[in-house]
Motif scaffolding. Sequence first.
Motif, PDB file in Angstrom:
ATOM      1  N   HIS A  50      13.855  13.343 -48.172  1.00 43.16           N
ATOM      2  CA  HIS A  50      14.137  14.765 -47.964  1.00 43.16           C
ATOM      3  C   HIS A  50      14.507  15.061 -46.512  1.00 43.16           C
ATOM      4  N   LEU A  51      13.922  14.347 -45.577  1.00 47.38           N
ATOM      5  CA  LEU A  51      14.293  14.530 -44.177  1.00 47.38           C
ATOM      6  C   LEU A  51      15.770  14.201 -43.970  1.00 47.38           C
ATOM      7  N   ALA A  52      16.244  13.197 -44.658  1.00 49.36           N
ATOM      8  CA  ALA A  52      17.637  12.759 -44.485  1.00 49.36           C
ATOM      9  C   ALA A  52      18.638  13.542 -45.319  1.00 49.36           C
ATOM     10  N   THR A  53      18.226  14.033 -46.490  1.00 50.65           N
ATOM     11  CA  THR A  53      19.250  14.542 -47.407  1.00 50.65           C
ATOM     12  C   THR A  53      19.022  15.926 -47.993  1.00 50.65           C
ATOM     13  N   ASP A  54      17.871  16.541 -47.782  1.00 52.06           N
ATOM     14  CA  ASP A  54      17.620  17.825 -48.437  1.00 52.06           C
ATOM     15  C   ASP A  54      18.601  18.878 -47.930  1.00 52.06           C
TER      16      ASP A  54
END
Length: 189
Positions: free
Chosen positions: A114-118
Amino acid sequence: MLGFVSTDDQSLVSCLADPQRAVPAYQELLRRGEGVIAAVRAGLSHPDAAVREGCCRLLDHLVDIESMPALITMADDPDARVRVAAFHALACDRCKGDTCAPGADRVLEPALRHLATDSSPLVRSMAAELVGKFVHVDARAAAALEASRTGDPSPAVRKKASWYAPGGSIYRRTAPPTPGRRPGRRPER
């Protein structure tokens, strides 16, 4: 009582969907304590996102070991507000201490993803907090925070990631003590 037609736990959980009743229902559920955990856990699958969000927030305070898998699942909820509440509950140790805080083996993968893609900057920001809990013990956490600090499109996420990334203020404050140096003291020059 409280102006509700019914005050059983499940009814109060359902009231979290009603903007007029959500706050008193939340407060009453919190006041009732651990006895409502089963109803709150069931509320995580409610069709209304406001109920799922409120249940995540309640589990931040009433969390138990049995609730952790359900709370971790909520990190992938389709509603960003629910994901924010889930990541906060998973990252926040203020109410839980170390008694049932989940380890990296359970929460780091969803937090890194989620840090990379949310799509939501608020979710990425909360994921940064959870990733930051593991920055001293897992190289993937440090690398993800570095990448977010320099490359996230949101200035707020970049700022939060910089606090938890190596060299950041929270990173330094949470660093394990080194031999010969007391925590909280700067090395002498």
